[in-house]
Write a protein that holds these residues in place. Structure first.
Motif, PDB file in Angstrom:
ATOM      1  N   ALA A  18       1.244   0.072  -0.765  1.00  0.00           N
ATOM      2  CA  ALA A  18       1.887   0.700   0.470  1.00  0.00           C
ATOM      3  C   ALA A  18       0.810   1.489   1.035  1.00  0.00           C
ATOM      4  CB  ALA A  18       3.042   1.680  -0.146  1.00  0.00           C
ATOM      5  N   ALA A  19      -0.079   1.981   0.319  1.00  0.00           N
ATOM      6  CA  ALA A  19      -1.045   2.706   1.286  1.00  0.00           C
ATOM      7  C   ALA A  19      -1.892   1.920   2.171  1.00  0.00           C
ATOM      8  CB  ALA A  19      -1.864   3.613   0.134  1.00  0.00           C
ATOM      9  N   ILE A  20      -2.118   0.856   1.665  1.00  0.00           N
ATOM     10  CA  ILE A  20      -2.905  -0.236   2.590  1.00  0.00           C
ATOM     11  C   ILE A  20      -2.223  -0.529   3.545  1.00  0.00           C
ATOM     12  CG2 ILE A  20      -2.558  -2.352   1.401  1.00  0.00           C
ATOM     13  CD1 ILE A  20      -5.950  -1.040   2.800  1.00  0.00           C
ATOM     14  N   THR A  21      -1.009  -0.832   3.648  1.00  0.00           N
ATOM     15  CA  THR A  21      -0.166  -0.968   4.569  1.00  0.00           C
ATOM     16  C   THR A  21      -0.127  -0.006   5.662  1.00  0.00           C
ATOM     17  OG1 THR A  21       1.135  -2.653   3.236  1.00  0.00           O
ATOM     18  CG2 THR A  21       2.246  -2.052   5.451  1.00  0.00           C
ATOM     19  N   ALA A  22      -0.032   1.142   5.016  1.00  0.00           N
ATOM     20  CA  ALA A  22      -0.025   2.424   6.332  1.00  0.00           C
ATOM     21  C   ALA A  22      -1.152   2.504   6.905  1.00  0.00           C
ATOM     22  CB  ALA A  22       0.819   3.502   5.356  1.00  0.00           C
ATOM     23  N   ILE A  48       1.489  -7.943  -6.436  1.00  0.00           N
ATOM     24  CA  ILE A  48       0.269  -8.623  -7.038  1.00  0.00           C
ATOM     25  C   ILE A  48      -0.299  -9.435  -5.895  1.00  0.00           C
ATOM     26  CG2 ILE A  48      -0.490 -10.414  -8.415  1.00  0.00           C
ATOM     27  CD1 ILE A  48       1.714  -9.679 -10.580  1.00  0.00           C
ATOM     28  N   GLY A  49       0.451 -10.051  -5.002  1.00  0.00           N
ATOM     29  CA  GLY A  49      -0.244 -10.600  -3.879  1.00  0.00           C
ATOM     30  C   GLY A  49      -1.088  -9.622  -2.896  1.00  0.00           C
ATOM     31  N   ILE A  50      -0.489  -8.630  -2.844  1.00  0.00           N
ATOM     32  CA  ILE A  50      -1.166  -7.700  -1.751  1.00  0.00           C
ATOM     33  C   ILE A  50      -2.355  -7.261  -2.404  1.00  0.00           C
ATOM     34  CG2 ILE A  50      -0.862  -5.555  -0.326  1.00  0.00           C
ATOM     35  CD1 ILE A  50       2.117  -6.248   0.043  1.00  0.00           C
ATOM     36  N   ASN A  51      -2.166  -6.721  -3.687  1.00  0.00           N
ATOM     37  CA  ASN A  51      -3.324  -6.135  -4.340  1.00  0.00           C
ATOM     38  C   ASN A  51      -4.476  -7.262  -4.633  1.00  0.00           C
ATOM     39  OD1 ASN A  51      -3.051  -3.103  -5.429  1.00  0.00           O
ATOM     40  ND2 ASN A  51      -0.852  -3.941  -5.380  1.00  0.00           N
ATOM     41  N   SER A  52      -4.022  -8.457  -4.799  1.00  0.00           N
ATOM     42  CA  SER A  52      -5.406  -9.213  -4.931  1.00  0.00           C
ATOM     43  C   SER A  52      -6.200  -9.466  -3.782  1.00  0.00           C
ATOM     44  CB  SER A  52      -4.771 -10.837  -5.271  1.00  0.00           C
ATOM     45  OG  SER A  52      -3.824 -11.327  -4.186  1.00  0.00           O
ATOM     46  N   VAL A  53      -5.665  -8.932  -2.704  1.00  0.00           N
ATOM     47  CA  VAL A  53      -6.610  -8.937  -1.309  1.00  0.00           C
ATOM     48  C   VAL A  53      -6.786  -7.691  -0.663  1.00  0.00           C
ATOM     49  CG1 VAL A  53      -6.508 -11.564  -1.057  1.00  0.00           C
ATOM     50  CG2 VAL A  53      -4.684 -10.103  -0.160  1.00  0.00           C
ATOM     51  N   VAL A  54      -6.366  -6.810  -1.378  1.00  0.00           N
ATOM     52  CA  VAL A  54      -6.289  -5.277  -0.595  1.00  0.00           C
ATOM     53  C   VAL A  54      -7.565  -4.898   0.039  1.00  0.00           C
ATOM     54  CG1 VAL A  54      -6.600  -4.147  -2.912  1.00  0.00           C
ATOM     55  CG2 VAL A  54      -5.382  -3.200  -0.943  1.00  0.00           C
ATOM     56  N   LEU A  55      -8.644  -5.113  -0.594  1.00  0.00           N
ATOM     57  CA  LEU A  55      -9.923  -4.722  -0.105  1.00  0.00           C
ATOM     58  C   LEU A  55     -10.307  -5.620   1.042  1.00  0.00           C
ATOM     59  CD1 LEU A  55     -12.162  -2.907   0.009  1.00  0.00           C
ATOM     60  CD2 LEU A  55     -13.357  -4.742  -1.661  1.00  0.00           C
ATOM     61  N   THR A  56     -10.082  -6.912   1.032  1.00  0.00           N
ATOM     62  CA  THR A  56      -9.856  -7.970   2.138  1.00  0.00           C
ATOM     63  C   THR A  56      -9.382  -7.222   3.577  1.00  0.00           C
ATOM     64  OG1 THR A  56     -10.575  -9.732   0.736  1.00  0.00           O
ATOM     65  CG2 THR A  56     -10.171 -10.094   3.129  1.00  0.00           C
ATOM     66  N   VAL A  57      -8.123  -7.225   3.213  1.00  0.00           N
ATOM     67  CA  VAL A  57      -7.122  -6.513   3.910  1.00  0.00           C
ATOM     68  C   VAL A  57      -7.726  -5.266   4.721  1.00  0.00           C
ATOM     69  CG1 VAL A  57      -4.712  -5.345   4.712  1.00  0.00           C
ATOM     70  CG2 VAL A  57      -5.002  -7.347   3.338  1.00  0.00           C
ATOM     71  N   TYR A  58      -8.049  -4.420   4.199  1.00  0.00           N
ATOM     72  CA  TYR A  58      -8.747  -3.209   4.648  1.00  0.00           C
ATOM     73  C   TYR A  58     -10.030  -3.386   5.511  1.00  0.00           C
ATOM     74  CZ  TYR A  58     -10.943   1.494   4.640  1.00  0.00           C
ATOM     75  OH  TYR A  58     -11.308   2.702   5.376  1.00  0.00           O
ATOM     76  N   LEU A  59     -10.660  -4.227   4.898  1.00  0.00           N
ATOM     77  CA  LEU A  59     -12.018  -4.478   5.544  1.00  0.00           C
ATOM     78  C   LEU A  59     -12.102  -5.242   6.982  1.00  0.00           C
ATOM     79  CD1 LEU A  59     -14.403  -5.334   2.456  1.00  0.00           C
ATOM     80  CD2 LEU A  59     -14.342  -3.084   4.031  1.00  0.00           C
ATOM     81  N   TRP A  60     -10.954  -6.022   7.031  1.00  0.00           N
ATOM     82  CA  TRP A  60     -10.958  -6.888   8.182  1.00  0.00           C
ATOM     83  C   TRP A  60      -9.883  -6.520   9.109  1.00  0.00           C
ATOM     84  CZ3 TRP A  60     -14.303 -10.773   9.281  1.00  0.00           C
ATOM     85  CH2 TRP A  60     -15.066 -11.134   8.405  1.00  0.00           C
ATOM     86  N   HIS A  61      -9.215  -5.512   8.948  1.00  0.00           N
ATOM     87  CA  HIS A  61      -7.935  -5.128   9.792  1.00  0.00           C
ATOM     88  C   HIS A  61      -8.384  -4.626  11.242  1.00  0.00           C
ATOM     89  CE1 HIS A  61      -8.603  -1.111   8.692  1.00  0.00           C
ATOM     90  NE2 HIS A  61      -7.808  -0.745   9.581  1.00  0.00           N
ATOM     91  N   MET A  62      -9.662  -3.973  11.187  1.00  0.00           N
ATOM     92  CA  MET A  62      -9.953  -3.565  12.447  1.00  0.00           C
ATOM     93  C   MET A  62     -10.698  -4.874  13.135  1.00  0.00           C
ATOM     94  SD  MET A  62      -9.040  -0.731  12.717  1.00  0.00           S
ATOM     95  CE  MET A  62      -9.670  -0.033  14.393  1.00  0.00           C
TER      96      MET A  62
END
Length: 461
Positions: free
Chosen positions: A28-32, A303-317
């Motif tokens: 939820a935090a990474i989505t926010a 589980i799916g979101i957490n498996s790539v949570v760092l990738t989502v954060y790094l690449w969202h910008m």
């Protein structure tokens, strides 16, 4: 090459003792974070035809209270404290030492960061060679490296976990209480002198204090019943109103260009108060969340979101930059007038487009993170319990800690360098070398094993 179990396999194999609400809070935090950044980002063409972007927050002061919802960095450090406490305690109880544990924590972190930096450096080099205006390349790279600020602090917190957890075991909640005093002192100095640098220590005091609360929540020493958690949430929100409406702190919990005080940089007492509210809320939702996540579908999604949570954060910008270019190319770039209805309606196709682009990036680069996770699981999974590999990692501590320090220094250099260009890769070449060199050292030390992070394994006959 070890293979990563499927999400379905991970969901079915999840032990009943797992604190699933922690994973939900992280997702939820990474989505926010992603939605919050995209929501206020505005792109416009300058009179000379160049694309440029800015945050709409200075023009949307009435919406600054919404930043209390989107500022979730305290939540990251809280759940990080829980996760790190569980991981470190298990590792220590099996006879592991700090070098092995720190090495294991980098195995998932460094590969995605390395991929982002190499792609960014190569892209900047090719773009400048192809004749793309330097100002445009510089702004794009500056946007891409923006998320590295978080990793600077979080890497430092991870590096200090063994020592800070030892302090927690001995002194408990007195540790974050003392750090809160440090935050107050830092704020008094910057409010009376007007010099932000006098509160620089708050970067350590605030985030470490929240991380320590994660330790206390993990082992039960926080002792927050639902009634106490509700009281903490209500009291913290009331305190936040007093500090921002009647007190000297701005309402916005994220940085606003031009503001005299930035609550997150360095972290202020107001931000720590918001963190207290998030602690109370996290405790309140823990039980209902665990019951909901006992179902296969929602737990599989988490589980799916957490498996790539760092990738989502790094690449969202990066996705924001690419999405802006695409929308501009097809003539669908939303209005840049933040006071118009067109700007608000434009948020819908804007965020939808960026989400599609981010999914593509995650599909392309997420496997780097999942492969790193698979290697970590393969290294940690016991294949028997008859022997323990020899401990040969005492000498590795200096290399591992040195790599951490180099990575922190390099990431700080990258994040604070400001608009370039600072060399052929636009980002500072020395900073790039520090981070990539740290990743290389970690990789070499990891392959030289066996290290003390290795778990009991079967003796092969």
């Amino acid at each position: 090459m070890p293979t990563m179990p499927t999400i379905a396999q991970l969901a079915v194999g999840t032990p009943s003792t797992r604190r699933r609400h922690v994973d939900l809070l992280r997702a939820a935090a990474i989505t926010a974070v992603v939605v919050g950044h995209w929501l206020v980002m505005t792109v416009v063409r300058t009179p000379d035809g160049r694309l440029t972007g800015f945050t709409a927050l200075p023009h949307l002061t009435a919406l600054h209270p919404l930043t209390w919802v989107f500022q979730v960095m305290p939540l990251f450090f809280l759940v990080g404290g829980v996760s790190n406490a569980i991981s470190w305690t298990r590792h220590r109880d099996r006879g592991g030492d700090a070098a092995g544990w720190l090495l294991g924590r980098t195995s998932r972190l460094f590969p995605p960061v390395t991929a982002l930096l190499l792609t960014t450096a190569a892209g900047a080099l090719v773009a400048r060679w192809a004749g793309v205006p330097t100002a445009f390349v510089t702004q794009a790279v500056d946007l891409v490296v923006l998320p590295l600020w978080f990793l600077v602090v979080y890497l430092g917190v991870i590096a200090l976990t063994p020592a800070m957890h030892a302090l927690h075991r001995r002194y408990g909640l007195a540790v974050p209480a003392l750090m809160l005093v440090g935050v107050v002192v830092g704020d008094v100095l910057r409010l009376t002198t007007g010099v932000e640098l006098t509160a620089a220590g708050n970067f350590a005091f605030a985030w470490l204090a929240i991380h320590q609360l994660g330790f206390a929540w993990q082992d039960g020493s926080l002792r927050l019943t639902r009634r106490r958690a509700a009281a903490l949430l209500g009291g913290a929100l009331a305190g936040l109103v007093l500090l921002t409406v009647l007190g000297p702190y701005p309402v916005s919990m994220v940085s606003v260009p031009g503001a005299a005080i930035q609550n997150p940089s360095p972290p202020s007492l107001a931000l720590v108060t918001l963190a207290a509210a998030q602690v109370g809320l996290a405790v309140l939702v823990a039980g209902p969340a665990d019951r909901w996540l006992a179902r296969r579908r929602p737990w599989s999604a988490v589980i799916g979101i957490n498996s790539v949570v760092l990738t989502v954060y790094l690449w969202h910008m990066v996705a924001a930059f690419a999405g802006a270019v695409v929308l501009d190319a097809v003539g669908l770039l939303p209005s840049a007038d933040v006071h118009s209805a067109a700007w608000w309606w434009g948020r819908v196709p804007w965020i939808a487009t960026l989400a599609v682009v981010l999914v593509a990036f995650v599909a392309l680069f997420g496997r780097i993170e999942t492969r790193a996770m698979a290697r970590k699981v393969a290294a940690a999974a016991p294949s028997g319990a008859t022997a323990v590999k020899a401990v040969r990692a005492r000498h590795a501590l200096v290399f591992v800690v040195g790599a951490y320090l180099a990575a922190i220094g390099g990431l700080l250099w990258l994040a604070s360098s400001g608009p370039g260009p600072h060399g052929p890769f636009v980002v500072p070449t020395g900073a790039l070398a520090l981070v990539l060199g740290a990743a290389a050292v970690i990789r070499v030390v990891d392959r030289r094993g066996p290290l003390s992070r290795t778990l009991p394994c079967r003796v092969r006959r």
